[in-house]
Design an enzyme around this catalytic site. Structure first.
Site, PDB file in Angstrom:
ATOM      1  NE  ARG A  22      66.441   6.908  35.302  1.00 57.55           N
ATOM      2  CZ  ARG A  22      65.277   7.343  35.393  1.00 57.55           C
ATOM      3  NH1 ARG A  22      65.086   7.516  36.671  1.00 57.55           N
ATOM      4  NH2 ARG A  22      64.485   7.624  34.512  1.00 57.55           N
ATOM      5  CB  ALA A  86      65.759   9.499  31.927  1.00 59.00           C
ATOM      6  CB  SER A  87      62.517   4.846  28.921  1.00 57.91           C
ATOM      7  OG  SER A  87      62.677   5.676  28.071  1.00 57.91           O
ATOM      8  NE  ARG A  88      57.759   3.332  35.192  1.00 63.40           N
ATOM      9  CZ  ARG A  88      56.335   2.357  35.177  1.00 63.40           C
ATOM     10  NH1 ARG A  88      55.265   2.392  34.510  1.00 63.40           N
ATOM     11  NH2 ARG A  88      56.458   1.628  36.457  1.00 63.40           N
TER      12      ARG A  88
END
Length: 365
Positions: A22, A86-88
């Site tokens: 990530r 950036a989503s959870r």
């Protein structure tokens, strides 16, 4: 952490999260939720605060990567709007699981963002099977660079308006949106194979959370809302209440005032707000500290404080919301999971409990 919390029970999904790094998809400068900051977000720079940056990169948190469409620096401002993130990871995992992805599926992603989700999709279905569309040129360019750096350059990252889909690469087995919407573009239905699945965040002007899973059959897409989550709104569907131009001294003097006899459920219940949003499209609702609860349409507003309702405009917004709230109570206080949605070429239809036998109504034509 995601596995321990039960988000990665699918071994293939767990392998994807363990494989795709990530941090390669995050810029060196990001913004994190921070209630102590004037804007509500704290800037975190990888060079100045690497520990916090790395903790965010691999924590179950949403990481904001763009503010106000990249148009200004909000460091000393008292208001800022996140416009890309950036989503959870837990929410990303939930959406990927809902899509039922299999190797070889052709996938259209609406909203490339950082590119992290596109890389996960590529790991799950095959790198050449993913098309991701991003409307912002700078965000799209950065995502392409990050995908290449992570080894996923085969992903087709297109800079375009995602509401149009990508007809040149259709049809798709799965369509996933990473931006919330009030209307689901019918182009997505047209570009999905028979029996294919669309998973998309959903919102109304009254309630910002929801996610729907639709199956395409005979030119329609139909399915249930599956969970309450919040995403940023698609740029072409952003909506804002007109209160600032309608709430004037003159209109306050002309407003109608009445005693508040009882407090309807929508003033305190998230599920009621979700249901009311489906019953009253175009009516905005929010609670503001220090004033009270607000309702606003294109031509009317209502303010509900501790013991009085103040209204201006041709509509009785409080009466409409109270009637819809009573309907929600009489219907058994349904949650987000009890509602469903059907998309046809001409309209969006909402239904409760069952598409075949439950009550239904057009959300709009």
């Amino acid at each position: 952490m995601l596995a321990a919390d039960g988000h990665l029970d699918d071994g293939r999904l767990r392998d994807a999260f363990e494989t795709v790094p990530r941090h390669l998809f995050l810029p060196d400068r990001v913004w994190l939720d921070d209630s102590t900051a004037p804007t509500g977000y704290a800037q975190v720079d990888r060079g100045c605060d690497p520990e916090r940056w790395w903790a965010a990169a691999y924590g179950d948190v949403s990481v904001v990567t763009q503010i106000d469409d990249g148009g200004r620096e909000p460091l000393d401002d008292h208001w800022a709007t996140p416009t890309s993130s950036a989503s959870r990871p837990s929410v990303v995992a939930l959406m990927l699981a809902a899509a039922g992805l299999q190797p070889g599926h052709r996938v259209l992603e609406i909203g490339t963002g950082t590119g992290f989700n596109a890389a996960l999709l590529a790991h799950l279905v095959g790198r050449a099977h993913v098309t991701s569309v991003e409307i912002d040129p700078s965000v799209s360019a950065q995502a392409r660079a990050s995908l290449a750096a992570a080894g996923y350059q085969e992903v087709s990252a297109v800079c375009a308006d995602g509401e149009d889909g990508t007809s040149s690469r259709a049809p798709f087995d799965r369509v996933l949106a990473t931006a919330s919407m009030l209307r689901l573009p019918y182009a997505w239905v047209e570009q999905t194979v028979e029996g294919g699945v669309i998973v998309a965040p959903w919102e109304t002007s009254m309630c910002p959370y929801g996610m729907v899973r639709l199956t395409v059959h005979d030119g329609q897409a139909s399915g249930r809302f599956i969970t309450p989550v919040t995403f940023m709104t698609m740029r072409g569907q952003r909506h804002q209440a007109r209160l600032a131009e309608m709430f004037t001294d003159e209109n306050w003097e002309a407003a109608r005032h009445q005693d508040l006899d009882s407090r309807p459920a929508f003033l305190s219940d998230d599920d009621a707000q979700f249901g009311l949003g489906l019953r009253l499209p175009g009516v905005h609702y929010w609670q503001q500290a220090g004033t009270g609860h607000w309702l606003c349409s294109d031509d009317s507003w209502a303010l509900i404080d501790d013991d009085t309702v103040h209204q201006w405009g041709p509509r009785d917004l409080f009466g409409e919301a109270s009637a819809a709230s009573a309907w929600w109570e009489d219907a058994g206080r349904p949650s987000v999971h009890d509602f469903g949605l059907t998309i046809s070429p001409d309209e969006h239809t909402v239904w409760l409990d069952s598409r075949e036998s439950g009550p239904s109504w057009p959300l709009f034509g």
